[in-house]
Design an enzyme around this catalytic site. Structure first.
Site, PDB file in Angstrom:
ATOM      1  N   ASP A 170      -4.102 -10.366  -8.251  1.00 56.32           N
ATOM      2  CA  ASP A 170      -4.523  -9.549  -9.395  1.00 56.32           C
ATOM      3  C   ASP A 170      -3.417  -8.716 -10.034  1.00 56.32           C
ATOM      4  O   ASP A 170      -3.086  -8.873 -11.218  1.00 56.32           O
ATOM      5  CB  ASP A 170      -5.699  -8.656  -8.996  1.00 56.32           C
ATOM      6  CG  ASP A 170      -5.436  -7.849  -7.730  1.00 56.32           C
ATOM      7  OD1 ASP A 170      -4.450  -8.113  -7.029  1.00 56.32           O
ATOM      8  OD2 ASP A 170      -6.229  -6.928  -7.444  1.00 56.32           O
ATOM      9  N   GLU A 212     -12.047  -0.774 -10.145  1.00 57.39           N
ATOM     10  CA  GLU A 212     -11.596  -1.698 -11.183  1.00 57.39           C
ATOM     11  C   GLU A 212     -12.565  -1.827 -12.361  1.00 57.39           C
ATOM     12  O   GLU A 212     -12.144  -1.845 -13.528  1.00 57.39           O
ATOM     13  CB  GLU A 212     -11.324  -3.082 -10.566  1.00 57.39           C
ATOM     14  CG  GLU A 212     -10.036  -3.173  -9.765  1.00 57.39           C
ATOM     15  CD  GLU A 212     -10.141  -2.572  -8.383  1.00 57.39           C
ATOM     16  OE1 GLU A 212      -9.102  -2.368  -7.727  1.00 57.39           O
ATOM     17  OE2 GLU A 212     -11.288  -2.302  -7.944  1.00 57.39           O
ATOM     18  N   GLU A 254     -17.935  -7.484  -2.906  1.00 54.04           N
ATOM     19  CA  GLU A 254     -16.588  -8.033  -2.890  1.00 54.04           C
ATOM     20  C   GLU A 254     -16.564  -9.463  -3.422  1.00 54.04           C
ATOM     21  O   GLU A 254     -15.579  -9.889  -4.020  1.00 54.04           O
ATOM     22  CB  GLU A 254     -16.008  -7.989  -1.475  1.00 54.04           C
ATOM     23  CG  GLU A 254     -15.697  -6.587  -0.976  1.00 54.04           C
ATOM     24  CD  GLU A 254     -14.505  -5.960  -1.677  1.00 54.04           C
ATOM     25  OE1 GLU A 254     -13.411  -5.915  -1.082  1.00 54.04           O
ATOM     26  OE2 GLU A 254     -14.682  -5.509  -2.834  1.00 54.04           O
ATOM     27  N   GLU A 275       0.827  -1.210   0.000  1.00 54.87           N
ATOM     28  CA  GLU A 275       0.000   0.000   0.000  1.00 54.87           C
ATOM     29  C   GLU A 275       0.861   1.261   0.000  1.00 54.87           C
ATOM     30  O   GLU A 275       0.537   2.247  -0.678  1.00 54.87           O
ATOM     31  CB  GLU A 275      -0.944   0.001   1.205  1.00 54.87           C
ATOM     32  CG  GLU A 275      -1.973  -1.113   1.200  1.00 54.87           C
ATOM     33  CD  GLU A 275      -3.015  -0.965   0.097  1.00 54.87           C
ATOM     34  OE1 GLU A 275      -3.045   0.074  -0.576  1.00 54.87           O
ATOM     35  OE2 GLU A 275      -3.801  -1.917  -0.081  1.00 54.87           O
ATOM     36  N   THR A 316      -1.203   0.605 -10.642  1.00 55.92           N
ATOM     37  CA  THR A 316      -2.382  -0.075 -10.107  1.00 55.92           C
ATOM     38  C   THR A 316      -3.179   0.823  -9.172  1.00 55.92           C
ATOM     39  O   THR A 316      -4.309   0.517  -8.827  1.00 55.92           O
ATOM     40  CB  THR A 316      -1.970  -1.378  -9.384  1.00 55.92           C
ATOM     41  OG1 THR A 316      -3.120  -2.206  -9.217  1.00 55.92           O
ATOM     42  CG2 THR A 316      -1.329  -1.078  -8.030  1.00 55.92           C
TER      43      THR A 316
END
Length: 624
Positions: A263, A377, A356, A123, A467
């Site tokens: 991912d 996304e 989710e 993060e 990302t």
């Protein structure tokens, strides 16, 4: 499966999308979405950003994130104005010079990382390091139209300081980093040795850009080694699991998928190639993508399987999977992207948001996974599919998403998490990525429909989105640092390079640089290349002259580690006698003319492929 697409087609599609954003604009945008309505939707999204950003600055700054229901703030990552850093390039994209400059100035004067905080490596890298680098690249460049006259690399200096504090996380036997690190003391003694595949394999863009901006290869080296460490431990099916022990290299969770915990590992393989031109990333992506399409794809959905047997573990749509159609657009695989996006959006239409988890067996929300934390996304994939196809349906999709966010997530001081998509229950939290990604991709979608005039579509560079949605430009300093260039005005690191030369000098240099060669998948080279593919220098810039030539291994981004008995071979290499270096390579150099597989599935992938072994020829895989 469809026939593989040549590499040239993949690059051509990416270049066309980047260089000619207006080439396919339709006069009629979508049923009910006129050009004027598209402009209104763009302006509405603009207002959404400032409703949240202004509330953060008023009620939460300099805490990390906004509490939009109670109009307060909270520290969630490190206590260093996370949302402001994450929002920098969105401010620049919207053309807000005043607030962009003020934000950069405040960060440069007040932000410090010498704090006793244990933070997530993943993060912190994608949100903070990426935000600082993107902001620096915009603030320091006149070509962006957002250069700040008083700016003196403060964000870059902060980024380098932060990255050096993150480096201890990579000190593991496998090269795969710990998941967390203390910014003052390094890795805690009781830190978990288990990390996710995405956590270890989604660092290459930010650290690679930093290496190119600082001329220090260490950042790029450690993140590339992490990717190699993960890929070396793939299964015989070319699948990777979700969690791994960074000390033993053993998979602790063998569920393979394209969603949670994995991912962005796929995402950064392709994007690292597009940004840096390093074909090792492309080769790994091609193998990984082919395996994903063979074992995970149940048209139009994707499932999770055991990485060794391919037995289905979870028939589940995970919301993080929604980035995949956008990645397929970049890879040139449009048809399955369209079908999958349609399936994913059907879940959004059903609930107003994507939960989710959505169980594909029961066609209902997965128990305990019924929240929507304002994820970007699916919006990101919508933007990329509209950019690639100009199909008006994607504007309808975008409009539906705006309506859902405005009616279901808007709070007095921002936009709220949805804790239950079936009842649209709001939660008092707003992730920083809402401003870094969610709103950004929505705004780009409608601006593209109107006729774009922004940094991404009309700016001086082609951009790769991290990302976290941060803008990383393909500038010469970032994208051409490993290229051989022999033309006047080429970008080269200026220290120690010839400023002028004759044609004969260039020919001699090329001849010397091409001592290494590749024959049938075997690499012949005269020296180990692991330590660095470029030297650290104090200055870099545009010079009149040429860059030194690169060996075949360097051109492909493949590194070699000499074995103990390779000293005499290194000495013979200095005598211009090409020899086979007894070394280990993560990727076998491709031979496009070969029909064999790039890796023998009967081999143990925990061991590196030896480049000196005969008969290890491989083909250049293309995307399915």
């Amino acid at each position: 499966m469809e026939a593989p697409k040549p590499l040239s087609q993949i690059l051509l599609l990416f270049l066309l999308l980047s260089a000619y954003p207006n080439a396919f604009i339709l006069t009629a945008l979508a049923e009910g979405v006129t050009p004027e309505e598209a402009r209104q939707l763009r302006d509405e999204v603009h207002g959404m950003f400032y409703h949240a950003f202004d509330s953060y600055m008023k009620h939460a700054f300099p805490l990390d994130e906004l509490r939009p229901l109670s109009c307060g703030g909270e520290d969630t990552l490190g206590g260093y104005a996370l949302t402001l850093i994450d929002s920098l390039d969105t401010l620049a994209l919207l053309g807000d010079r005043e607030r962009f400059a003020a934000s950069v100035e405040w960060i440069g004067k007040n932000l410090r990382f010498d704090i006793n905080k244990t933070v997530s490596l993943f993060e912190t890298t994608i949100r903070v390091l990426g935000g600082l680098l993107s902001g620096h690249l915009i603030a320091s460049d006149y070509a962006t139209g957002m250069k700040i006259p008083s700016y003196d690399n403060q964000l870059l200096n902060l980024a380098e300081d932060l990255a050096r504090r993150l480096l201890p996380a990579f000190d593991t036997p496998t090269g795969i980093p710990f998941g967390s690190v203390n910014l003052l003391h390094g890795v805690d003694e009781d830190e978990s040795k288990i990390t996710s595949t995405a956590g270890g394999g989604t660092l290459t863009l930010e650290f690679g850009v930093l290496s190119r901006l600082t001329n220090d290869p260490i950042f790029e080296q450690v993140t590339k080694n992490a990717v190699r460490g993960l890929w070396a431990r793939r299964s015989k099916l070319n699948l990777v699991g979700a969690h791994i022990n960074v000390f033993t290299g053993e998979w602790t969770q063998k569920d393979a998928g394209i969603g949670t915990s994995i991912d962005s590992f796929y995402e950064y393989l392709l994007k690292a190639y597009l940004l840096f031109g390093d074909e090792e990333y492309l080769f790994i992506f091609q193998e990984a993508y082919r395996a994903a399409m063979q074992y995970l794809y149940n048209d139009p959905w994707y499932v999770e399987v055991n990485m060794d047997s391919a037995a289905i573990v979870w028939p589940l749509f995970n919301s993080l999977q929604a980035f995949w159609p956008g990645l397929q657009v970049l890879a040139g695989d449009i048809d399955p992207a369209i079908r999958t996006h349609g399936a994913f959006f059907s879940v959004w239409k059903r609930y107003g948001f994507t939960p989710e988890g959505f169980n594909l067996a029961t066609l209902s929300v997965q128990h305990g996974q019924n929240s929507y934390p304002l994820r970007p996304e699916l919006i990101e994939s919508t933007y990329w599919l509209y950019k690639a196809t100009r199909d008006p349906r994607y504007l309808d999709v975008g409009r539906d998403m705006v309506v859902s966010l405005q009616n279901g997530a808007r709070c007095p001081c921002g936009y709220c998490h949805i804790s239950d998509v079936e009842f649209h229950t709001q939660e008092d939290h707003m992730e920083s990525f809402f401003l870094a990604e969610t709103v950004k991709y929505l705004w780009l979608l409608f601006d593209l429909a109107v006729g774009p005039d922004n940094l991404v579509e009309s700016g001086p560079y082609k951009y790769i989105f991290s990302t976290e949605g941060h803008l990383l430009p393909a500038t010469p300093q970032i994208s051409l640092v490993l290229e051989h260039c022999s033309y006047v005005g080429a970008f080269c690191k200026s220290a120690g390079y010839k400023q002028e030369s004759h044609a004969s000098d260039i020919a001699t240099d090329l001849q010397e640089a091409n001592v290494s060669r590749s024959d049938g998948g075997r690499v012949h080279t005269g020296f180990p290349l692991y330590s660095s593919s470029f030297e650290s220098t104090s200055t870099a810039g545009l010079i009149k002259g040429f860059c030194p030539g690169l060996s075949h291994g360097q051109k492909l981004g493949i590194s070699y580690v000499a074995s103990i008995d390779a000293t005499h071979q290194y000495e013979s290499a200095n005598k211009r006698e090409p020899t086979v270096l007894q070394s280990h390579s993560m990727v076998v150099v491709p031979n496009p003319s070969s029909d064999n597989s790039p890796s023998d599935n009967d081999n143990n992938h925990d061991n590196f492929q030896e480049s000196s072994e005969g008969g290890s020829e491989s083909e250049s895989l293309h995307l399915s």
